[in-house]
Scaffold this motif. Structure first.
Motif, mmCIF file in Angstrom:
data_model
loop_
_atom_site.group_PDB
_atom_site.id
_atom_site.type_symbol
_atom_site.label_atom_id
_atom_site.label_comp_id
_atom_site.label_asym_id
_atom_site.label_seq_id
_atom_site.Cartn_x
_atom_site.Cartn_y
_atom_site.Cartn_z
ATOM 1 N N LEU A 296 0.821 -1.219 0.000
ATOM 2 C CA LEU A 296 0.000 0.000 0.000
ATOM 3 C C LEU A 296 0.849 1.261 0.000
ATOM 4 N N GLY A 297 2.188 1.089 0.066
ATOM 5 C CA GLY A 297 3.077 2.237 0.140
ATOM 6 C C GLY A 297 3.106 2.870 1.510
ATOM 7 N N GLN A 298 2.760 2.095 2.557
ATOM 8 C CA GLN A 298 2.677 2.624 3.914
ATOM 9 C C GLN A 298 3.647 1.916 4.869
ATOM 10 N N GLN A 299 4.726 1.357 4.328
ATOM 11 C CA GLN A 299 5.661 0.614 5.154
ATOM 12 C C GLN A 299 6.361 1.527 6.162
ATOM 13 N N PRO A 300 6.744 0.965 7.311
ATOM 14 C CA PRO A 300 7.440 1.774 8.312
ATOM 15 C C PRO A 300 8.844 2.129 7.827
ATOM 16 N N ALA A 301 9.407 3.151 8.444
ATOM 17 C CA ALA A 301 10.799 3.501 8.133
ATOM 18 C C ALA A 301 11.674 2.303 8.478
ATOM 19 N N MET A 302 12.578 1.940 7.594
ATOM 20 C CA MET A 302 13.345 0.717 7.765
ATOM 21 C C MET A 302 14.602 0.981 8.602
ATOM 22 N N PRO A 303 14.696 0.368 9.782
ATOM 23 C CA PRO A 303 15.889 0.538 10.610
ATOM 24 C C PRO A 303 17.040 -0.317 10.083
ATOM 25 N N ALA A 304 18.166 -0.250 10.764
ATOM 26 C CA ALA A 304 19.350 -0.984 10.306
ATOM 27 C C ALA A 304 19.229 -2.473 10.563
ATOM 28 N N GLN A 305 18.659 -2.859 11.731
ATOM 29 C CA GLN A 305 18.621 -4.266 12.120
ATOM 30 C C GLN A 305 17.186 -4.767 12.187
ATOM 31 N N VAL A 306 16.904 -5.800 11.392
ATOM 32 C CA VAL A 306 15.558 -6.379 11.321
ATOM 33 C C VAL A 306 15.630 -7.857 11.659
ATOM 34 N N LEU A 307 14.731 -8.310 12.502
ATOM 35 C CA LEU A 307 14.617 -9.720 12.866
ATOM 36 C C LEU A 307 13.311 -10.269 12.305
ATOM 37 N N VAL A 308 13.394 -11.355 11.538
ATOM 38 C CA VAL A 308 12.216 -12.024 10.992
ATOM 39 C C VAL A 308 12.121 -13.407 11.622
ATOM 40 N N ILE A 309 10.989 -13.713 12.221
ATOM 41 C CA ILE A 309 10.783 -15.016 12.856
ATOM 42 C C ILE A 309 9.834 -15.831 11.980
ATOM 43 N N GLY A 310 10.316 -16.950 11.466
ATOM 44 C CA GLY A 310 9.535 -17.804 10.572
ATOM 45 C C GLY A 310 10.425 -18.390 9.504
ATOM 46 N N GLY A 311 9.987 -19.486 8.880
ATOM 47 C CA GLY A 311 10.819 -20.163 7.900
ATOM 48 C C GLY A 311 10.128 -20.507 6.599
ATOM 49 N N GLY A 312 8.990 -19.865 6.338
ATOM 50 C CA GLY A 312 8.258 -20.145 5.108
ATOM 51 C C GLY A 312 8.495 -19.087 4.047
ATOM 52 N N ASP A 313 7.746 -19.204 2.950
ATOM 53 C CA ASP A 313 7.895 -18.253 1.854
ATOM 54 C C ASP A 313 7.490 -16.842 2.269
ATOM 55 N N VAL A 314 6.486 -16.727 3.153
ATOM 56 C CA VAL A 314 6.084 -15.398 3.609
ATOM 57 C C VAL A 314 7.221 -14.751 4.400
ATOM 58 N N ALA A 315 7.894 -15.550 5.238
ATOM 59 C CA ALA A 315 9.027 -15.018 6.004
ATOM 60 C C ALA A 315 10.112 -14.507 5.058
ATOM 61 N N TYR A 316 10.358 -15.258 3.982
ATOM 62 C CA TYR A 316 11.357 -14.795 3.012
ATOM 63 C C TYR A 316 10.873 -13.579 2.246
ATOM 64 N N ASP A 317 9.594 -13.517 1.934
ATOM 65 C CA ASP A 317 9.066 -12.305 1.297
ATOM 66 C C ASP A 317 9.316 -11.092 2.188
ATOM 67 N N VAL A 318 9.092 -11.269 3.495
ATOM 68 C CA VAL A 318 9.316 -10.184 4.448
ATOM 69 C C VAL A 318 10.792 -9.801 4.495
ATOM 70 N N ALA A 319 11.654 -10.817 4.654
ATOM 71 C CA ALA A 319 13.087 -10.554 4.803
ATOM 72 C C ALA A 319 13.675 -9.904 3.557
ATOM 73 N N ARG A 320 13.312 -10.412 2.397
ATOM 74 C CA ARG A 320 13.870 -9.878 1.156
ATOM 75 C C ARG A 320 13.293 -8.490 0.847
ATOM 76 N N THR A 321 12.061 -8.241 1.284
ATOM 77 C CA THR A 321 11.491 -6.904 1.147
ATOM 78 C C THR A 321 12.245 -5.923 2.040
ATOM 79 N N ALA A 322 12.562 -6.348 3.260
ATOM 80 C CA ALA A 322 13.311 -5.481 4.172
ATOM 81 C C ALA A 322 14.667 -5.105 3.578
ATOM 82 N N VAL A 323 15.313 -6.065 2.925
ATOM 83 C CA VAL A 323 16.593 -5.780 2.267
ATOM 84 C C VAL A 323 16.412 -4.691 1.210
ATOM 85 N N ARG A 324 15.359 -4.819 0.415
ATOM 86 C CA ARG A 324 15.123 -3.852 -0.662
ATOM 87 C C ARG A 324 14.708 -2.482 -0.131
#
Length: 560
Positions: A259-287
């Motif tokens: 929606l274009g409403q993501q929070p400001a991205m800090p330096a350190q992000v922790l993602v808890i989970g091991g599925g495709d959604v978790a990877y979508d989250v983690a790889r989005t945070a990288v971008r």
């Protein structure tokens, strides 16, 4: 299709003079088309062999490559109306079942599907209707995600008037609001959905059942109701302290980003989970600019539900993975989480809810510091306004095999709410099967699922007949290029790669005119038929030697 018209009951026929001794029996050969394992493994039941061989045999049938790909598109979309979409996001269980993997490597079915879908978008191909005249029946589909889109498509192409409701402004469900654009470009999804709407489906956005319209009103207005509301509520981690203002669920994070409403991205992000959604989250945070992204999950590396592609590409993008650990303690201050402590675990048998029993390993604690914590551990449906659908287990699993809730009712369900989460391809299958039953009921007929032919195994095929052919691997952008933005990074097949990869299909269980049965028969019992009709047996000449069946590369011939 069996090509034998009759069976002759007779004793073993005497061999003509001068013919060497041959094996004989009273059994006769029969051509029987079988189910390939790729289709058997595909929850959408796509005719994978069918569309691959339409392309592979184009020259033999005098078809141009473009004509063959168009025909393949029509065969493919009989079951799945979004091939360019599914070619990008499906975990392709079909490839794991592919008999070709016992020869060299499985056919790259998923990326052939993507190439066919992209060709169809480029050429502006239309979906095929099954009925030109309207039936006069009205159907409403609630939820414009995969199951809802599938049901709407299948009902519209059968001549029914279909209205599609969704609580959001655009259709697509989790395809649109949950999957990042780098995996599924928005223009691809929009183009494929528009083809469904072109069949006459009416889309009603920003419409939530229970808020804007009641289920009772829908059942009164429409002849059939299909509910595919999905599971778009992220589950929170039940751990003290995990309620800080810097803690989000994966579903909420991805929705906000889309929606274009993501929070400001800090330096350190922790993602808890091991599925495709978790990877979508983690790889989005990288971008989005996170400097360090750490993923921790309870599953072992081998049992993580994420696909190998996601894990490999996530590692390439710098995501730090710690499998086999569970969160134990949260450190928080000022209403924010600053660190989470994890402990190594061993997973046992799953309970009735699908959760594995967990055994902790003392002395294995480690801590991960984080400025943003995102939990992607599971999802649940939102039954507000549809409470009557929620069953004791929190889902809607008690229904008929095609999704009908009650034989006397006009209500069908499908997708995540019946599967307690599932694959997108399973949701497409649910929508199609429900549509087939709805169509039959609206016509006053009994629904009879199509019988499934026997599945052909590589063990009964002649793999040595087929030439080795290297698998075409898909090209992707380098990590340093693809993490700069949310553009699609999978480059896919060009036309030549598509044609070659389709030619690797071994046509398991279906005749491809190789002449083997005809050439091995010394008794003139195999007759060549006109192109497309393959061969026929002249049973009066057959001595039952079974040579044709023994040597058939694709295992289509049975001795019966």
């Amino acid at each position: 299709m069996a090509l034998v018209l009759r069976r002759i009951e007779r004793s073993v026929r005497a061999q003509p003079p001068g013919v060497g001794k041959k094996k004989q029996s009273t059994k006769l050969p029969q051509y029987n088309t079988k189910t390939p394992p790729c289709t058997d493994a595909c929850p959408s039941a796509e005719d994978i062999r069918g569309y691959l061989t339409l392309i592979a045999q184009a020259d033999e049938y005098g078809r141009s490559p473009e004509m063959a790909i168009k025909m393949a598109f029509e065969a493919l979309t009989d079951k799945n109306p979004l091939p360019a979409t599914m070619g990008r996001i499906c975990p392709h269980p079909c490839e794991s079942a592919c008999n070709r993997s016992q020869k060299d490597k499985a056919v790259s079915i998923n990326k052939v599907e993507m190439a066919i879908g992209d060709f169809a978008i480029e050429q502006k191909l239309s979906l095929v209707k099954l009925a030109q005249a309207p039936t006069g029946k009205k159907v409403v589909v609630v939820g414009a995600g995969p199951a809802g889109l599938s049901a709407a498509y299948q009902m519209a192409r059968r001549g029914h008037e279909v209205t599609l409701l969704d609580e959001r402004a655009e259709p697509g469900g989790m395809l649109r609001w949950g999957i990042p654009a780098y995996r599924l470009p928005r223009e691809v999804l929009a183009a494929e959905i528009q083809r469904i709407f072109a069949l006459g489906v009416k889309f009603s956005p920003n419409t939530k059942v229970g808020r804007d319209v009641s289920l009772k009103d829908l059942k009164a207005k429409y002849d059939a109701v299909y509910l595919a509301i999905g599971a778009q509520t992220g589950r929170k981690l039940p751990l003290p302290g995990m309620d800080g203002s810097n803690v989000m669920t994966g579903v909420d994070f991805l929705l906000a980003q889309n929606l274009g409403q993501q929070p400001a991205m800090p330096a350190q992000v922790l993602v808890i989970g091991g599925g495709d959604v978790a990877y979508d989250v983690a790889r989005t945070a990288v971008r989005l600019g996170a400097k360090k992204v750490v993923m921790v999950c309870r599953e072992t590396r081998e049992t993580m539900p994420a696909t190998e592609e996601e894990i490999h590409e996530g590692t390439e993008e710098g995501i730090e993975l710690h499998p086999g650990f569970t969160p134990k303690k949260v450190t928080a201050a000022g209403g924010k989480v600053s660190a989470v402590e994890f402990l190594k675990v061993e997973l046992g048998e799953k309970d009735e809810n699908g959760w594995p029993k967990v055994s902790e390993v003392p002395g294995t604690e480690f801590e991960v510091k984080a400025e943003l914590v995102i939990t992607a551990i599971s999802q649940a449906p939102d039954y507000s306004g549809l409470e009557e659908l929620k069953q004791d287990n929190g889902w809607t699993t008690n229904r008929g095999p095609a999704g009908r809730l009650n034989p006397e009712d006009k209500l069908w369900v499908g997708g995540d709410i019946v599967r307690r989460l599932g694959l997108v391809t399973q949701a497409f299958g649910d929508g199609r099967i429900a549509a087939e039953e709805m169509d039959a009921v609206l016509a006053g007929k009994a629904y009879k699922p199509a019988p499934k032919a026997n599945v052909v195994s590589y063990k009964t095929m002649k793999l040595g007949f087929y030439k080795e052919a290297p698998r075409n691997e898909v090209t992707v952008l380098k990590p340093e290029e693809r993490t700069k933005n949310f553009n699609g990074y999978v480059l896919g097949f060009d036309k030549n790669a598509l044609l070659f990869e389709a030619s690797r299909c071994m046509s398991c269980g279906s005749c491809f005119d190789c002449d083997t049965c005809w050439s091995y028969c010394g008794d003139g019992a195999v007759k060549k038929m006109p192109k497309g009709q393959h061969y026929n047996f002249i049973l009066d000449k057959c001595i039952g030697c079974s040579k044709c069946a023994d040597e058939c590369p694709c295992s289509m011939i049975d001795m019966v």
